[in-house]
Design an enzyme around this catalytic site. Structure first.
Site, PDB file in Angstrom:
ATOM      1  N   TYR A 109       0.846  -1.197   0.000  1.00 48.72           N
ATOM      2  CA  TYR A 109       0.000   0.000   0.000  1.00 48.72           C
ATOM      3  C   TYR A 109       0.882   1.248   0.000  1.00 48.72           C
ATOM      4  CZ  TYR A 109      -3.129   3.687   1.388  1.00 48.72           C
ATOM      5  OH  TYR A 109      -3.825   4.868   1.394  1.00 48.72           O
ATOM      6  N   GLU A 197      -3.240   7.566  -4.277  1.00 53.58           N
ATOM      7  CA  GLU A 197      -3.173   6.265  -3.620  1.00 53.58           C
ATOM      8  C   GLU A 197      -2.839   5.202  -4.660  1.00 53.58           C
ATOM      9  OE1 GLU A 197      -5.942   4.556  -0.206  1.00 53.58           O
ATOM     10  OE2 GLU A 197      -6.738   4.040  -2.172  1.00 53.58           O
TER      11      GLU A 197
END
Ligand code: GDP
Ligand code: MN
Length: 400
Positions: A109, A197
């Site tokens: 992530y 992101e």
């Protein structure tokens, strides 16, 4: 402003972030064409909606033949996807992204956000990506790594290495991850993003580091100087009333009540909503028409507020500082003539030239209920509701 995954990937690729080969499509035929163009024997067909967690909602399909690509595209196009981010109303899929599927060894992530507390861009990384950051924060908060960026110098290579090291990457993976992270940071900074992101940033079986999913959000107030970003706006993804409001420079947020509000100034709009609630009513919207309040704007505001069938009364509350009440009054009359207003209008004007403004409303021949104070206006608006039929037309489904 939000953009689609494929758009975010294209922007990020421009800053050196490696992404799989792919292309946007609008029909099943195009999907098959794209898949053949991309080559290989495995593809992912991905629903493009402004929401994460599409995988869990069935919006991501892994395919191994062109027929499967066609079937996936046929199924997804026009389908309503409900994710926990879209709310129960869901979002209709109008575009797909067809991409080369890669065998994944690890999912990481990476997120860049504006941390308001430290007033800095903060780069967040976690060794177990794929799931959402909220879930990671719940399950294993201790694994989340953070680097705060000093704005005077920007993100430094050592900071990206620090994160990569914390993620437990090998040296070859690290070199690629550093490139991806620094690229994402430059995209964030140079495009006036508020969020980037990459989830997952995948490590493939062959040791490549690729952004498999990308999401970007932008600062609306900076769009004027980012034409290339501004044109990525997809109005189909937005509430049509929000889009209409944006077109006229109105600041509009739809709510659930029955009293439509037309107010100049965000603070006054908030106070108006409070006073309506205090008087026992419910505001149908927040609407700040801004300082100018020209007749055109007032008319656009009326159209917008009345497009909500729940609205059974319109409360106009204008405090004229730079503006003049007589101009605003003319605007209201103009609007009431241009736009068919089937519900009572309560108007409270205050400030510059208030007497002339009130006189114009009084002498207009229109049945506008005038009020002297905000409290008076709110009470009159609530009272006017009892004289208006319950629902004007088909009331929109209540989204709760
Ligand atoms: P999201 O659910 O909206 O976040 O969509 P993602 O693009 O992140 O896809 C969800 C999941 O699908 C990813 O976490 C991966 O596990 C899987 N996925 C996406 N692309 C690929 C791919 O190219 N290959 C494989 N094997 N899995 C993929
Ligand atoms: Mn994802």
């Amino acid at each position: 402003m939000d953009i689609h995954e494929y758009q975010a990937k294209e922007l990020l690729a421009g800053f050196g972030v490696a992404v799989p080969k792919g292309g946007v499509v609008y029909t099943p035929d195009q999907a098959v064409y794209r898949a053949e163009e991309i080559g290989g024997g495995r593809w992912v067909v991905k629903a493009q909606i402004h929401s994460g967690a599409r995988g869990k909602a069935g919006g991501i399909k892994l395919c191994t033949t062109p027929e499967e690509v066609r079937a996936a595209a046929t199924e997804l196009l026009g389908k309503k996807l409900v994710t926990h981010q879209t709310g129960p109303a869901g979002k209709i899929v109008h575009r797909l992204y067809v991409e080369a599927a890669v065998p994944i060894r690890r999912e990481l992530y990476i997120g860049l956000v504006l941390d308001r507390r430290s007033e800095r861009v903060c780069v967040v990384a976690a060794p177990e990506g794929g799931m959402e950051i909220e879930e990671i924060a719940l399950r294993s908060p201790e694994t989340i790594l953070r680097e705060v960026i000093e704005p005077a110098v920007g993100m430094q290579p050592f900071q990206a290495r620090e994160l990569s090291f914390g993620l437990g990457l090998s040296s070859s993976e690290m070199n690629q991850a550093v490139k991806a992270i620094l690229g994402a940071y430059r995209a964030f900074r140079d495009l006036d993003a508020t969020m980037v992101e990459i989830n997952p940033l995948a490590i493939t079986e062959s040791g490549q580091v690729l952004a498999l999913d990308a999401k970007m959000q932008f600062d609306d107030n900076a769009l004027f100087r980012r034409a290339a970003v501004a044109e990525l706006r997809d109005y189909a993804e937005e509430d049509p009333r929000d889009a209409e409001a944006a077109k006229h420079g109105l600041n509009y947020i739809a709510l659930e009540g029955s009293i439509g509000c037309i107010v100049n100034g965000a603070g006054l709009a908030m106070a108006t909503m409070d006073m309506i609630t205090h008087a026992g009513g419910e505001p149908a919207n927040f609407l700040d028409i801004g300082g100018g309040a020209s007749p055109e704007r007032v008319a656009a505001a009326f159209r917008l507020v009345l497009s909500d069938p729940r609205v059974r009364c319109v409360l106009v509350n204008i405090f004229a500082g730079i503006n003049r009440c007589d101009w605003v009054a003319e605007g209201i009359i103009q609007a009431a003539k241009d736009v068919n207003v089937p519900v009572p209008i309560v108007a409270r004007l205050a400030g510059t030239n208030v007497e002339q403004g009130r006189a114009i409303l009084r002498d207009s021949g229109l049945s506008i209920i005038t009020a002297d104070t905000l409290a008076d206006a709110a009470e009159k608006a609530v009272a006017a509701l009892t004289n208006t039929p319950v629902a004007r037309t088909n009331v929109r489904e209540k989204v709760s």
